[in-house]
Motif scaffolding. Structure first.
Motif, PDB file in Angstrom:
ATOM      1  N   THR A  48      39.882  47.385  33.816  1.00  0.00           N
ATOM      2  CA  THR A  48      40.799  46.812  34.803  1.00  0.00           C
ATOM      3  C   THR A  48      40.564  45.312  34.854  1.00  0.00           C
ATOM      4  OG1 THR A  48      40.821  48.824  36.152  1.00  0.00           O
ATOM      5  CG2 THR A  48      41.516  46.778  37.216  1.00  0.00           C
ATOM      6  N   TRP A  49      41.613  44.565  34.599  1.00  0.00           N
ATOM      7  CA  TRP A  49      41.553  43.107  34.656  1.00  0.00           C
ATOM      8  C   TRP A  49      42.086  42.626  36.010  1.00  0.00           C
ATOM      9  CZ3 TRP A  49      39.999  39.842  30.550  1.00  0.00           C
ATOM     10  CH2 TRP A  49      39.720  40.502  29.343  1.00  0.00           C
ATOM     11  N   ALA A  50      41.571  41.512  36.470  1.00  0.00           N
ATOM     12  CA  ALA A  50      42.065  40.889  37.701  1.00  0.00           C
ATOM     13  C   ALA A  50      42.071  39.381  37.498  1.00  0.00           C
ATOM     14  CB  ALA A  50      41.189  41.258  38.890  1.00  0.00           C
ATOM     15  N   ILE A  51      43.105  38.731  38.009  1.00  0.00           N
ATOM     16  CA  ILE A  51      43.272  37.285  37.804  1.00  0.00           C
ATOM     17  C   ILE A  51      43.798  36.660  39.077  1.00  0.00           C
ATOM     18  CG2 ILE A  51      45.637  37.518  36.923  1.00  0.00           C
ATOM     19  CD1 ILE A  51      44.936  35.302  34.879  1.00  0.00           C
ATOM     20  N   GLN A  65      47.095  46.460  28.920  1.00  0.00           N
ATOM     21  CA  GLN A  65      45.950  46.423  29.828  1.00  0.00           C
ATOM     22  C   GLN A  65      46.403  46.550  31.282  1.00  0.00           C
ATOM     23  OE1 GLN A  65      42.674  45.961  28.672  1.00  0.00           O
ATOM     24  NE2 GLN A  65      43.454  46.043  26.582  1.00  0.00           N
ATOM     25  N   ARG A  66      45.564  47.172  32.102  1.00  0.00           N
ATOM     26  CA  ARG A  66      45.836  47.240  33.539  1.00  0.00           C
ATOM     27  C   ARG A  66      45.414  45.921  34.164  1.00  0.00           C
ATOM     28  NH1 ARG A  66      43.062  49.371  38.378  1.00  0.00           N
ATOM     29  NH2 ARG A  66      44.675  50.041  39.858  1.00  0.00           N
ATOM     30  N   LEU A  67      46.332  45.306  34.898  1.00  0.00           N
ATOM     31  CA  LEU A  67      46.090  43.952  35.409  1.00  0.00           C
ATOM     32  C   LEU A  67      46.438  43.885  36.880  1.00  0.00           C
ATOM     33  CD1 LEU A  67      45.433  40.948  34.939  1.00  0.00           C
ATOM     34  CD2 LEU A  67      47.802  40.632  34.186  1.00  0.00           C
ATOM     35  N   LEU A  68      45.524  43.347  37.690  1.00  0.00           N
ATOM     36  CA  LEU A  68      45.729  43.159  39.117  1.00  0.00           C
ATOM     37  C   LEU A  68      45.803  41.667  39.431  1.00  0.00           C
ATOM     38  CD1 LEU A  68      43.063  45.674  40.517  1.00  0.00           C
ATOM     39  CD2 LEU A  68      45.485  46.113  40.072  1.00  0.00           C
ATOM     40  N   TYR A  69      46.545  41.345  40.475  1.00  0.00           N
ATOM     41  CA  TYR A  69      46.657  39.950  40.912  1.00  0.00           C
ATOM     42  C   TYR A  69      45.940  39.790  42.246  1.00  0.00           C
ATOM     43  CZ  TYR A  69      48.758  35.794  43.013  1.00  0.00           C
ATOM     44  OH  TYR A  69      48.951  34.589  43.643  1.00  0.00           O
ATOM     45  N   GLY A  92      37.011  40.101  35.821  1.00  0.00           N
ATOM     46  CA  GLY A  92      37.612  39.110  36.711  1.00  0.00           C
ATOM     47  C   GLY A  92      37.771  37.783  36.005  1.00  0.00           C
ATOM     48  N   VAL A  93      38.942  37.162  36.160  1.00  0.00           N
ATOM     49  CA  VAL A  93      39.241  35.904  35.470  1.00  0.00           C
ATOM     50  C   VAL A  93      39.591  34.834  36.489  1.00  0.00           C
ATOM     51  CG1 VAL A  93      40.709  34.739  33.791  1.00  0.00           C
ATOM     52  CG2 VAL A  93      40.067  37.137  33.436  1.00  0.00           C
ATOM     53  N   ASP A  94      38.800  33.775  36.493  1.00  0.00           N
ATOM     54  CA  ASP A  94      39.133  32.576  37.265  1.00  0.00           C
ATOM     55  C   ASP A  94      39.926  31.671  36.335  1.00  0.00           C
ATOM     56  OD1 ASP A  94      38.931  30.720  39.519  1.00  0.00           O
ATOM     57  OD2 ASP A  94      37.653  29.557  38.185  1.00  0.00           O
ATOM     58  N   ALA A  95      41.235  31.631  36.509  1.00  0.00           N
ATOM     59  CA  ALA A  95      42.121  30.965  35.559  1.00  0.00           C
ATOM     60  C   ALA A  95      42.189  29.465  35.826  1.00  0.00           C
ATOM     61  CB  ALA A  95      43.517  31.574  35.625  1.00  0.00           C
ATOM     62  N   GLY A  96      42.289  28.699  34.751  1.00  0.00           N
ATOM     63  CA  GLY A  96      42.438  27.254  34.838  1.00  0.00           C
ATOM     64  C   GLY A  96      43.506  26.772  33.881  1.00  0.00           C
ATOM     65  N   LYS A  97      43.654  25.460  33.780  1.00  0.00           N
ATOM     66  CA  LYS A  97      44.677  24.900  32.905  1.00  0.00           C
ATOM     67  C   LYS A  97      44.257  24.946  31.438  1.00  0.00           C
ATOM     68  CE  LYS A  97      46.557  21.697  36.351  1.00  0.00           C
ATOM     69  NZ  LYS A  97      46.813  20.271  36.694  1.00  0.00           N
ATOM     70  N   SER A  98      43.087  24.433  31.146  1.00  0.00           N
ATOM     71  CA  SER A  98      42.635  24.354  29.754  1.00  0.00           C
ATOM     72  C   SER A  98      41.681  25.471  29.367  1.00  0.00           C
ATOM     73  CB  SER A  98      41.953  23.005  29.497  1.00  0.00           C
ATOM     74  OG  SER A  98      40.840  22.834  30.372  1.00  0.00           O
ATOM     75  N   ALA A  99      41.045  26.089  30.360  1.00  0.00           N
ATOM     76  CA  ALA A  99      40.077  27.153  30.061  1.00  0.00           C
ATOM     77  C   ALA A  99      39.986  28.098  31.253  1.00  0.00           C
ATOM     78  CB  ALA A  99      38.709  26.561  29.736  1.00  0.00           C
ATOM     79  N   HIS A 100      39.532  29.329  30.972  1.00  0.00           N
ATOM     80  CA  HIS A 100      39.301  30.332  32.007  1.00  0.00           C
ATOM     81  C   HIS A 100      37.830  30.753  31.960  1.00  0.00           C
ATOM     82  CE1 HIS A 100      43.584  30.352  31.880  1.00  0.00           C
ATOM     83  NE2 HIS A 100      43.697  31.182  30.837  1.00  0.00           N
ATOM     84  N   HIS A 101      37.364  31.318  33.073  1.00  0.00           N
ATOM     85  CA  HIS A 101      36.035  31.925  33.069  1.00  0.00           C
ATOM     86  C   HIS A 101      36.195  33.405  33.388  1.00  0.00           C
ATOM     87  CE1 HIS A 101      31.627  31.109  33.047  1.00  0.00           C
ATOM     88  NE2 HIS A 101      31.634  32.357  33.479  1.00  0.00           N
ATOM     89  N   CYS A 102      35.567  34.258  32.569  1.00  0.00           N
ATOM     90  CA  CYS A 102      35.670  35.704  32.727  1.00  0.00           C
ATOM     91  C   CYS A 102      34.295  36.294  33.002  1.00  0.00           C
ATOM     92  CB  CYS A 102      36.272  36.330  31.463  1.00  0.00           C
ATOM     93  SG  CYS A 102      36.370  38.135  31.524  1.00  0.00           S
ATOM     94  N   ASP A 134      33.178  28.269  38.761  1.00  0.00           N
ATOM     95  CA  ASP A 134      34.139  29.164  38.125  1.00  0.00           C
ATOM     96  C   ASP A 134      33.527  30.533  37.876  1.00  0.00           C
ATOM     97  OD1 ASP A 134      35.872  27.060  38.143  1.00  0.00           O
ATOM     98  OD2 ASP A 134      35.584  26.523  36.033  1.00  0.00           O
ATOM     99  N   ALA A 135      32.239  30.555  37.496  1.00  0.00           N
ATOM    100  CA  ALA A 135      31.564  31.822  37.221  1.00  0.00           C
ATOM    101  C   ALA A 135      31.465  32.674  38.488  1.00  0.00           C
ATOM    102  CB  ALA A 135      30.182  31.558  36.644  1.00  0.00           C
ATOM    103  N   LYS A 136      31.139  32.037  39.621  1.00  0.00           N
ATOM    104  CA  LYS A 136      31.050  32.789  40.872  1.00  0.00           C
ATOM    105  C   LYS A 136      32.408  33.328  41.276  1.00  0.00           C
ATOM    106  CE  LYS A 136      29.879  32.573  45.759  1.00  0.00           C
ATOM    107  NZ  LYS A 136      29.417  31.765  46.907  1.00  0.00           N
ATOM    108  N   ASP A 137      33.446  32.501  41.173  1.00  0.00           N
ATOM    109  CA  ASP A 137      34.787  32.951  41.534  1.00  0.00           C
ATOM    110  C   ASP A 137      35.221  34.122  40.663  1.00  0.00           C
ATOM    111  OD1 ASP A 137      34.936  31.056  43.492  1.00  0.00           O
ATOM    112  OD2 ASP A 137      36.136  29.638  42.335  1.00  0.00           O
ATOM    113  N   ALA A 138      34.941  34.055  39.366  1.00  0.00           N
ATOM    114  CA  ALA A 138      35.300  35.145  38.462  1.00  0.00           C
ATOM    115  C   ALA A 138      34.560  36.421  38.837  1.00  0.00           C
ATOM    116  CB  ALA A 138      35.004  34.757  37.017  1.00  0.00           C
ATOM    117  N   ALA A 139      33.273  36.284  39.222  1.00  0.00           N
ATOM    118  CA  ALA A 139      32.491  37.448  39.638  1.00  0.00           C
ATOM    119  C   ALA A 139      33.056  38.060  40.919  1.00  0.00           C
ATOM    120  CB  ALA A 139      31.029  37.056  39.823  1.00  0.00           C
ATOM    121  N   VAL A 140      33.478  37.211  41.857  1.00  0.00           N
ATOM    122  CA  VAL A 140      34.079  37.691  43.099  1.00  0.00           C
ATOM    123  C   VAL A 140      35.376  38.436  42.795  1.00  0.00           C
ATOM    124  CG1 VAL A 140      35.167  36.972  45.267  1.00  0.00           C
ATOM    125  CG2 VAL A 140      33.015  35.915  44.534  1.00  0.00           C
ATOM    126  N   ILE A 141      36.195  37.878  41.910  1.00  0.00           N
ATOM    127  CA  ILE A 141      37.456  38.516  41.533  1.00  0.00           C
ATOM    128  C   ILE A 141      37.196  39.897  40.931  1.00  0.00           C
ATOM    129  CG2 ILE A 141      39.424  38.372  39.947  1.00  0.00           C
ATOM    130  CD1 ILE A 141      39.237  35.287  40.297  1.00  0.00           C
TER     131      ILE A 141
END
Length: 403
Positions: free
Chosen positions: A57-60, A79-83, A8-18, A103-110
């Motif tokens: 499986t990736w999700a963003i 890669q398999r990617l979900l939105y 799960g990826v919590d996407a941002g402008k300058s950095a992401h958390h996975c 960001d870490a919690k959101d990525a874990a939820v995703i």
């Protein structure tokens, strides 16, 4: 040993958390990654190593903007990617332990939502032309919004110093009126110039209806002889705003030309524009919103759901049969379908008959247009599936019976 993992990826402008989890929901990795190609490439490789040859499986939570580079890298490497929309993540977070947000919690939820849910739409890239149209139509939308704001501000300022001239013209549709305001903004200036010289100046600047515009301006000037306080500053603002609107008009025209040139290169261009109500701009917005490939949606019902044209039930207890528009849908896709249906309701005989039937059933104008848009979506689906242009229904002809 191969294993299935979800990233799960919590996407941002300058950095992401996975955050990466396994089939039991155990966290295998939590990492903040800069939004640049090398760092993201290293992340993809690290997640692949965790799977040890198994399925990943990736999700963003973003499908454009800051997430575009990662999306391109994931799709490019197969890669398999979900939105998962950000609103979905927000509501899902309430069901997880802890009130804090990170960001870490959101990525874990995703990641966990991707592991448990089966209704998430795979994120697939549109074709090259559709991607270009996404950028161009979004740019046109921004320009149109800027133009509307500038005109509203112009009218507000002009209303304070010269209300008769403010109400004399439709500044959203008259280039000649805007041209007039770049030079003449006060009753004194217009009266001093006079009708003949004003008309000559407009003609020299290639204004349409120069005579009528000059006459209207003179009539407005004759209705006011007092100078309002703040006029000196206001006239310079009005002149700049008028020039800004004219510049935006030119840029909108240029952008629309680019949209048309790119749209006409698409394999569905002729088919879409054969549908009543769809001109080049609305058809381009339809392609931009769908990615140009209807197969991605699987069925027309799924496409209707994405477009917000398929009502969902809102039942509770003894109350049943209530339907409402879904909360999550593509507003750009709904806009193109709705506006095209609205035009067709006036100009296409088949659509007009269907619209009138819905109005006779007690539907409001908006409800009738939405119902028409849903019906037309079925037709569009069949047209694009069979690669055939629109064919209007042929009215039945009755053979006269012998007396």
């Amino acid at each position: 040993m191969a294993r299935t993992v979800w990233a799960g990826v919590d996407a941002g402008k300058s950095a992401h958390h996975c955050v990466v989890i396994d089939a039991d929901g155990e966290q295998l990795l939590s990492r903040r990654v800069d939004n640049d190609e090398k760092a993201l490439g290293d992340l993809i490789a690290a997640v692949g190593d965790l799977a040890e040859g198994g399925e990943v499986t990736w999700a963003i939570d973003l499908n454009s903007g800051g997430g575009a580079l990662l999306i391109s890298l994931l799709i490019g490497t197969g890669q398999r990617l979900l939105y998962i929309p950000g609103r979905t993540v927000y509501h899902a977070s309430a069901g997880y332990r802890g009130d804090g947000k990170s960001d870490a919690k959101d990525a874990a939820v995703i990641a966990d939502q991707a592991r448990m849910r089966r209704d998430l739409q795979p994120l697939r890239p549109g074709d090259d032309i559709a991607v270009d149209l996404q950028l161009l139509t979004a740019r046109r939308g921004d320009l149109v919004a800027d133009r509307t704001r500038a005109i509203n501000r112009l009218r507000a300022v002009l209303l304070e110093i010269f209300p008769a001239l403010e109400r004399a013209f439709d500044y959203s549709g008259s280039k000649a009126a805007l041209l007039l305001l770049t030079r003449y903004q006060t009753p004194e200036a217009i009266r001093r110039t006079g009708r003949a010289r004003l008309e000559a100046w407009l003609r020299n600047h290639k204004a349409r209806n120069a005579s009528a515009v000059a006459q209207t301006a003179i009539e407005a000037a004759n209705q006011q002889h007092i100078q309002v306080r703040g006029q000196q500053v206001a006239v310079s603002i009005v002149a700049r705003l008028a020039k800004e609107v004219m510049a935006l008009d030119d840029e909108i025209t240029t952008t629309e030309t680019l949209i048309e040139e790119r749209f006409l290169c698409h394999r569905h261009a002729e088919i879409l524009t054969s549908m009543p109500g769809f001109g080049v701009i609305l058809a381009a917005e339809f392609l931009a919103a769908t990615g140009g490939d209807m197969a991605v949606f699987g069925t027309v019902d799924r496409l209707a759901g994405v477009a917000g044209l398929a009502p969902v039930p809102k039942d509770s207890g003894r109350v049943s049969g209530n339907l409402h528009r879904p909360r999550h849908y593509s507003r750009r896709l709904l806009r193109s379908c709705y506006l095209a249906a609205q035009v067709a309701a006036r100009r296409d005989p088949d659509s007009h008959v269907y619209y009138q039937r819905k109005r006779a059933d007690g539907k409001t104008h908006v409800q009738a247009v939405i119902a028409l848009a849903r019906r037309r979506l079925n037709v569009q689906w069949a047209m694009l599936r069979d690669h055939k242009p629109y064919a209007p229904s042929v009215p039945e002809t009755r053979t006269p019976t012998a007396a």
